[in-house]
Design an enzyme around this catalytic site. Structure first.
Site, PDB file in Angstrom:
ATOM      1  N   GLU A 174       0.826  -1.216   0.000  1.00 48.05           N
ATOM      2  CA  GLU A 174       0.000   0.000   0.000  1.00 48.05           C
ATOM      3  C   GLU A 174       0.857   1.262   0.000  1.00 48.05           C
ATOM      4  O   GLU A 174       0.508   2.275   0.594  1.00 48.05           O
ATOM      5  CB  GLU A 174      -0.995  -0.004   1.167  1.00 48.05           C
ATOM      6  N   GLY A 175       1.982   1.180  -0.683  1.00 50.68           N
ATOM      7  CA  GLY A 175       2.910   2.303  -0.783  1.00 50.68           C
ATOM      8  C   GLY A 175       4.050   2.154   0.188  1.00 50.68           C
ATOM      9  O   GLY A 175       3.856   2.229   1.403  1.00 50.68           O
TER      10      GLY A 175
END
Length: 387
Positions: free
Chosen positions: A354-355
């Site tokens: 998620e990054g």
């Protein structure tokens, strides 16, 4: 409600969730096969009403659920989070027909969802997606390409898939599609990863989709992706905080019991200082997670920055706390089956998915320079320097 203060009912609910996780979810998690969807565990999350709360609660409640479950059963926490991540785009951007078809099944645990964004050449750079949606008549496309590092793949029942509908348009040319797993041309393979839940690659060989499968608007899929991640990034931080707290509590117990150098391990100043630092960082991360979630619930304009800060601080903190806990426990913490051995394996991935942490720093910097207050401050400095 202040971000730093929970209501008594919220505190009681967190304690209840920890107990449920330990008594009802952990035994099911232990029976699961690594690298496979644990459908009995997902079904139990549905029976307990936790999956339905993914669609009826705010960001703070999601964080409290994830933190509480992570403390006692990381597998249950991850199963819940992946259901939310894969199905939130349907809940937030889907048509009534899409929601009616899939959300009840996700809520009761009979359908498994997945969020298919990453690709072999486009992980954190979501705007560089190359999975192609080739027009195949009016409002019809054929998806061709690959997705990789997809949680719950290839065992999910449906996927939120992001594909490029307009080439050379960057983030503006991506569309989100709801793709059932039984669509012709869609296949997948599992990847042998460190994680206990399945992660796989998906291959799209002219997979047919049409207007009824679009989530949101054509060429506006990047908004769907970022809207989902802005909600779930703080809760990734909550997952990390739950693991950090479990490691901290285990360390407090161990250093209080362990005899060393004529006293207890906790009597050594270096140990006391390390434990104090572990507690300090854990509480700081928790407060930032709660603040980011509260900002999301209140519709604050700086949610992307706060979400990135919360995920960054909490995941980096959990890595430090779990590593420190292992160091203070010694070799016993590395024995297969020990709580810290389990947490040591679990804590690494949230700094990537998620990054990655580096991406979060980039988001924070970009948002800071774009804030009106920053622009005014720069103008004021330039005025003072010119005078």
């Amino acid at each position: 409600m202040p971000a730093f203060s929970l209501e008594p009912s919220q505190t009681a609910r967190c304690a209840e969730l920890r107990t449920l996780a330990a008594e009802r979810l952990h035994p099911l998690a232990e029976k699961g096969e690594p690298g496979r969807v644990n459908r009995p565990l997902v079904a139990e999350l549905g029976r307990l009403g936790l999956l339905e709360r993914l669609f009826t609660s705010g960001a703070l409640d999601l964080c409290l659920m994830r933190e509480s479950l992570a403390y006692a059963c990381t597998e249950a926490e991850t199963a819940l989070a992946l259901q939310g991540l894969g199905a939130h785009p349907v809940h937030a951007y889907g048509t009534p027909a899409q929601r009616e078809r899939w959300l009840p099944a996700v809520s009761d645990g009979s359908a498994v969802a997945a969020f298919a964004l990453s690709e072999p050449g486009a992980g954190s750079d979501a705007a560089a997606l190359s999975l192609s949606a080739v027009p195949d008549g009016p409002s019809r496309w054929r998806l061709t390409g690959e997705k990789c590092w997809i949680s719950n793949a290839p065992e999910a029942d449906f996927y939120t898939v992001f594909a490029r509908t307009t080439h050379d348009a960057g983030a503006r040319g991506v569309t989100a599609f709801l793709v059932p797993a039984d669509r012709p041309g869609l296949s997948g393979t599992g990847l042998d990863m460190l994680s206990p839940h399945p992660i796989g690659a998906l291959a799209f060989d002219a997979v047919p989709v049409n207007a009824d499968d679009v989530l949101g608007e054509v060429d506006r899929g990047f908004r769907v992706a970022m809207g989902t991640l802005n909600l779930f990034r703080p809760s990734v931080g909550a997952f990390a905080v739950g693991m950090a707290q479990a490691a901290l509590d285990a360390t407090l117990a161990h250093t209080s019991r362990r005899d060393a150098f004529g006293g207890k391990l906790r009597d050594l100043q270096s140990v006391g200082h390390t434990v104090a630092e572990m507690a300090l960082r854990t509480d700081a991360a928790r407060l930032m997670v709660y603040a980011a979630a509260t900002a999301y619930d209140e519709g604050a304009p700086d949610v992307p920055k706060r979400a990135a800060m919360a995920k960054l601080l909490a995941t980096e903190t959990a890595q430090y706390v779990v590593d420190s806990a292992v160091q203070l426990h010694g070799a016993r913490a590395l024995r297969r089956g020990h709580l810290l051995e389990h947490l040591y394996r679990e804590v690494r991935a949230p700094r990537v998915y998620e990054g990655a942490s580096e991406v979060q720093r980039g988001i924070i910097a970009k948002e800071l320079y774009a804030e009106p207050a920053t622009v005014k401050a720069l103008e004021a400095v330039e005025t003072m320097e010119a005078s």
